[in-house]
Structures are given as structure tokens and as C-alpha cells.
Design an enzyme around this catalytic site. Structure first.
Site, short mmCIF file in Angstrom:
data_model
loop_
_atom_site.label_atom_id
_atom_site.label_comp_id
_atom_site.label_asym_id
_atom_site.label_seq_id
_atom_site.Cartn_x
_atom_site.Cartn_y
_atom_site.Cartn_z
N TYR A 110 46.85 15.43 36.30
CA TYR A 110 45.61 16.02 36.79
C TYR A 110 45.09 15.13 37.91
O TYR A 110 44.80 13.95 37.70
CB TYR A 110 44.56 16.14 35.68
CG TYR A 110 43.22 16.59 36.23
CD1 TYR A 110 43.03 17.90 36.63
CD2 TYR A 110 42.17 15.68 36.36
CE1 TYR A 110 41.81 18.31 37.16
CE2 TYR A 110 40.95 16.09 36.89
CZ TYR A 110 40.78 17.40 37.28
OH TYR A 110 39.59 17.81 37.81
N GLU A 166 35.35 68.45 42.61
CA GLU A 166 35.49 67.29 41.73
C GLU A 166 36.15 67.73 40.42
O GLU A 166 35.97 68.87 39.96
CB GLU A 166 34.12 66.67 41.44
CG GLU A 166 33.42 66.12 42.68
CD GLU A 166 34.19 65.00 43.35
OE1 GLU A 166 34.92 64.26 42.65
OE2 GLU A 166 34.06 64.86 44.58
N ASN A 179 41.38 64.14 47.30
CA ASN A 179 40.45 63.50 48.24
C ASN A 179 40.36 62.01 47.94
O ASN A 179 40.12 61.62 46.80
CB ASN A 179 39.07 64.16 48.09
CG ASN A 179 38.00 63.43 48.87
OD1 ASN A 179 38.21 63.05 50.02
ND2 ASN A 179 36.85 63.24 48.24
N ALA A 190 52.43 1.47 32.94
CA ALA A 190 52.38 2.66 32.11
C ALA A 190 51.28 2.55 31.07
O ALA A 190 51.14 1.52 30.41
CB ALA A 190 53.72 2.88 31.43
N LYS A 218 29.72 45.79 40.92
CA LYS A 218 31.14 46.14 40.99
C LYS A 218 31.81 45.62 42.25
O LYS A 218 32.92 45.08 42.20
CB LYS A 218 31.31 47.65 40.89
CG LYS A 218 32.75 48.11 40.98
CD LYS A 218 32.93 49.57 40.63
CE LYS A 218 32.25 50.48 41.60
NZ LYS A 218 32.64 51.91 41.38
N ARG A 270 31.58 51.29 34.08
CA ARG A 270 32.85 51.15 33.34
C ARG A 270 33.43 49.74 33.45
O ARG A 270 34.35 49.39 32.72
CB ARG A 270 33.86 52.17 33.83
CG ARG A 270 33.62 53.57 33.27
CD ARG A 270 34.77 54.49 33.62
NE ARG A 270 34.69 54.99 34.98
CZ ARG A 270 35.69 55.57 35.63
NH1 ARG A 270 36.86 55.70 35.05
NH2 ARG A 270 35.52 56.00 36.85
N ASN A 299 37.57 12.11 36.76
CA ASN A 299 36.62 12.19 37.87
C ASN A 299 35.19 12.49 37.44
O ASN A 299 34.27 12.40 38.26
CB ASN A 299 37.07 13.27 38.86
CG ASN A 299 37.31 14.62 38.20
OD1 ASN A 299 37.54 14.70 37.00
ND2 ASN A 299 37.27 15.67 38.98
#
Length: 419
Positions: free
Chosen positions: A335, A157, A172, A392, A24, A17, A355
Site C-alpha cells: 500500500y 408510449e 423512439n 525486513a 439520477k 427506480r 499515511n
């Protein structure tokens, strides 16, 4: 009282799912795989031996377990939870005591809850003790069946339950502690008597009841602790629960979070006392922030960020793999990646450390008390000296000497005209 406890972690589920190629149990909650939280738990509990049952197709899960003391065993065929536990028992041949069953996709359990379960089990000399919960809408969970004396007589179940059984609110959680010898005996008796032809570990409870075994239970008050993760929706809910825990821990340690609901801090981030985090800030794991800093709003601190004390990282600033020394500040739209900043550096709005050259990440170094003008671009690898200034909009492609001022595209030393 807790003693002689081994653990079996069931982590072989396909997670269909989740709609993902990632196993998972390796899906992340607050920056780390959910299985990590289960491994932390057994370590905190000082479990003497732990076995993880994994899917033979999930080599990456086996690789993930290597740094731990947990021994993996493969479940070759997906024949259910009882079959999975059966695969683990041969590795516990010489063990005598109690076996705790945990699940790799139930990551929110706390040490306090499991300690309570184990202590109650051993104090009452029970053959099996279940962790249960009472919830208003128990859809999807197995129901606890009790006899006329309120003794647990089984678990049904939901897909196998009738309408009356579905109305039961006590569920449960899947977490059970067994006496080893009782578990070994009853596993041999479990049959695939359900529609999926799987061997349910929950069937062990009814079999123990028929053999007059002592079955006890402990209720977990906060059901979110026992929430299983089977879908992206549940993964999101688990992230919310864990994030709240982490944020509360930060605040107890002296960090101010101005709006905890909009602040995202991963597991493993470290933040010093008297630091203030503003709304809509993301702080990933492997980030270390010193004392008395101010972060955000809308800041993103990525892995490898190291901020010393008294630093200001403001609106829409992103950092990654960078170290910034004391009293430096970057207030707006920056950044800072793969950079080393000295003490009391001023980073002007719009500054970027460029970079990446297309092949590799390179380092920008900025000396103490340097003044980086707004919209400056530092093309790494480059070094800006102490007390240096960039005008600047400058594009800095070459090293700047201590105390020098550079301007332009590309940036060159600024010379005043003598009159």
C-alpha cells in the site's frame, strides 16, 4: 453543413427506480457523472447555446453545471417532457434555428451519430427529425407509428399502446431535432391525454403530422448508444459499454491490455505507450501512467497516482495520491499512499506507508535507489534518504539518513559489530 443549433438537455428526472438520494444524472459511469458525457457531446458539436432543465430539488445538479456554459432552468412540477422543454424556450427567445433535444440520462451517444442526425435534418429542411432504432425486444420504449407511405405519423408510449403497436420493432430514442418555430407552435397544442396526466414531447410528432409538417428520421445502428439509464441494472450495462470504448481507445494509443474484459479503467486516466496492463486491474480517474510500465495483475491505482516511465506495480499493489519516479518497482502486496518515491526505489513485499494518524493524511518520502525491506511500515510523516535501506519487518517512525540502514520496531540504525 450543421449550423444554428441550440440544445435543450432534459435532466429533471427523479430517478425513482435508482432507489437513491443522488440525482439520477449524477450517478457515475466509469468514474464520472453520466451528465458529463452529455455536456462533452454538446461541446464537441459546438452547439451555440445549451439549456439544461433540472429538478428544483436537485441543487447539486445546478452546482455541477456551474463550470460549464450550460444554463440551468428549473422544472417546478414533474409534468412531463413537453413541459420541461417549454420551461427552456424563454431562454432561447432570440435564437433562430434548430433545437436538439438530448437527455442527461442518455450518456452513450457519439458525436458521429448526432452529427449525422443534424446534417440529415438540415439537408432535407425537415421540421422535425427523430433518432430511431430497430430492436428485437423493444420493451419499455415508445414505438414509431408510420402511415401507408412510411411517413412517421406519431409515437405511442408502450404503456398507452395496444397489442399491435407493441409488436412494432422501430422505437423512439427520445433524441429529436426540431425547427424552433415549429416546436414553439406545437408545444402550445400538447394536452395531457395519457394516464399520468403528463405532457409528452412525443405527442408533438402526431400534431406536426396533422399539420403536414415534414418529419424525417435517422436510425442509429448500435442501440446501446441511445440506451437510457433508469435503474442500477441499466447503469451497470452503460458502464460496460463505456469501459469497452475506453479500453479500445487505450489500445489504439499503444497500451497493451492483456484481458480487456477484466480491466477497469476510468474516464480521465492517462496511460503511456508500451505500458502493459494485466488482468483484474482497476485504474481510477486522475491517474497518470508513463511509458513502458507494467501494472497488475490485481493492482488498484486510485486518484492522484502519478507513475513515471519504466515502473513496475505488481500483484495486489494499491496506490493513491502518490508519485513514483522512473524505474522504481513494487512487485507484491503493498500500500503506497500519500508518498513520493525517487528513481529506482525497490519496495519490498508487504510494505505499507501508514499515511493516516487519525486526524490527517501525512507524506512519506523515499529517496532514489532506496531499498525498502519486506513488511516495512513507514509511519508518516517520515523521510527515507537516498540509497537508504530498511530491514525486513521494520517500523520506521523517524527520518532515515542517506545511505543509512535501519532495522527493528521501532527502526533504529543498524551497527555492525567490530571484531
Amino acid at each position: 453543413m450543421k449550423k444554428n443549433v441550440a440544445c435543450v438537455i432534459l435532466a429533471a428526472g427523479k430517478g425513482e427506480r435508482m432507489k437513491s438520494a443522488i440525482p439520477k444524472v449524477l450517478h457515475e459511469i466509469c468514474g464520472r457523472p453520466m451528465l458529463s458525457y452529455c455536456l462533452d457531446l454538446v461541446k464537441e458539436l459546438k452547439i451555440v447555446q445549451t439549456i439544461a432543465v433540472i429538478n428544483q430539488k436537485h441543487a447539486e445538479v445546478k452546482q455541477f453545471l456551474k463550470p460549464s456554459r450550460v444554463k440551468p432552468v428549473f422544472q417546478k412540477n414533474p409534468l412531463g417532457t413537453a413541459d420541461a422543454v417549454k420551461q427552456a424556450l424563454p431562454l432561447l427567445n432570440s435564437f433562430k434555428g434548430d433545437i436538439l433535444i438530448l437527455y442527461g440520462d442518455i450518456p452513450l451517444l457519439t458525436k458521429e451519430t448526432i452529427n449525422k442526425l443534424l446534417n440529415f435534418h438540415q439537408k432535407n429542411n425537415a421540421d422535425a427529425t427523430l433518432l430511431t432504432s430497430v430492436i428485437a425486444k423493444p420493451h419499455g420504449y415508445g414505438r414509431i407509428l408510420r402511415d401507408n407511405y412510411c411517413t412517421i405519423r406519431g409515437i405511442i408510449e408502450e404503456k398507452d399502446a395496444n397489442e399491435f403497436q407493441k409488436s412494432i420493432k422501430e422505437v423512439n430514442t427520445g433524441i429529436i431535432v426540431f425547427k424552433k418555430e415549429k416546436l414553439a407552435q406545437v408545444l402550445k397544442l400538447i394536452k395531457p391525454n395519457n394516464r399520468k396526466k403528463e405532457y409528452y414531447l412525443t405527442d408533438a410528432i402526431a400534431l406536426l403530422y396533422k399539420n403536414s409538417a415534414l418529419i424525417e428520421s435517422v436510425k442509429v445502428e448500435d442501440f446501446s448508444e441511445a440506451m437510457g439509464i433508469n435503474s442500477r441494472v441499466e447503469l451497470s450495462k452503460a458502464n460496460q459499454v463505456m469501459r469497452k470504448r475506453l479500453n479500445e481507445r487505450m489500445m489504439k494509443e499503444g497500451v497493451t491490455l492483456l484481458d480487456p474484459d477484466s480491466i477497469f479503467i476510468d474516464y480521465g486516466a492517462k496511460i503511456g505507450a508500451d505500458t502493459v496492463i494485466y488482468p483484474f486491474t482497476v485504474i481510477e480517474n486522475d491517474v497518470k501512467i508513463g511509458k513502458r510500465c507494467s501494472i497488475g495483475p490485481f493492482a488498484h491505482l486510485r486518484k492522484g497516482t502519478r507513475l513515471k516511465d519504466d515502473i513496475l506495480v505488481g500483484n495486489f499493489v494499491e496506490t493513491v495520491r502518490s508519485t513514483i519516479a522512473e524505474k522504481s518497482f513494487a512487485k507484491h502486496f503493498c500500500y503506497i499512499g500519500d508518498a513520493k518515491l525517487g528513481r529506482a526505489v525497490n519496495i519490498g513485499a508487504g510494505t505499507v506507508t501508514a499515511n493516516f494518524d487519525g486526524k490527517r493524511k501525512n507524506i512519506s518520502s523515499i529517496g532514489g535507489h532506496a531499498f525498502i525491506g519486506s513488511d516495512s511500515v513507514l509511519v508518516a510523516p517520515v523521510k527515507v534518504g537516498r540509497h537508504a535501506v530498511t530491514g525486513a519487518g521494520s517500523v520506521v517512525t523517524k527520518n532515515v539518513a542517506d545511505g543509512a540502514t535501519v532495522v527493528g520496531v521501532p527502526a533504529k540504525p543498524f551497527k555492525t559489530t567490530k571484531r
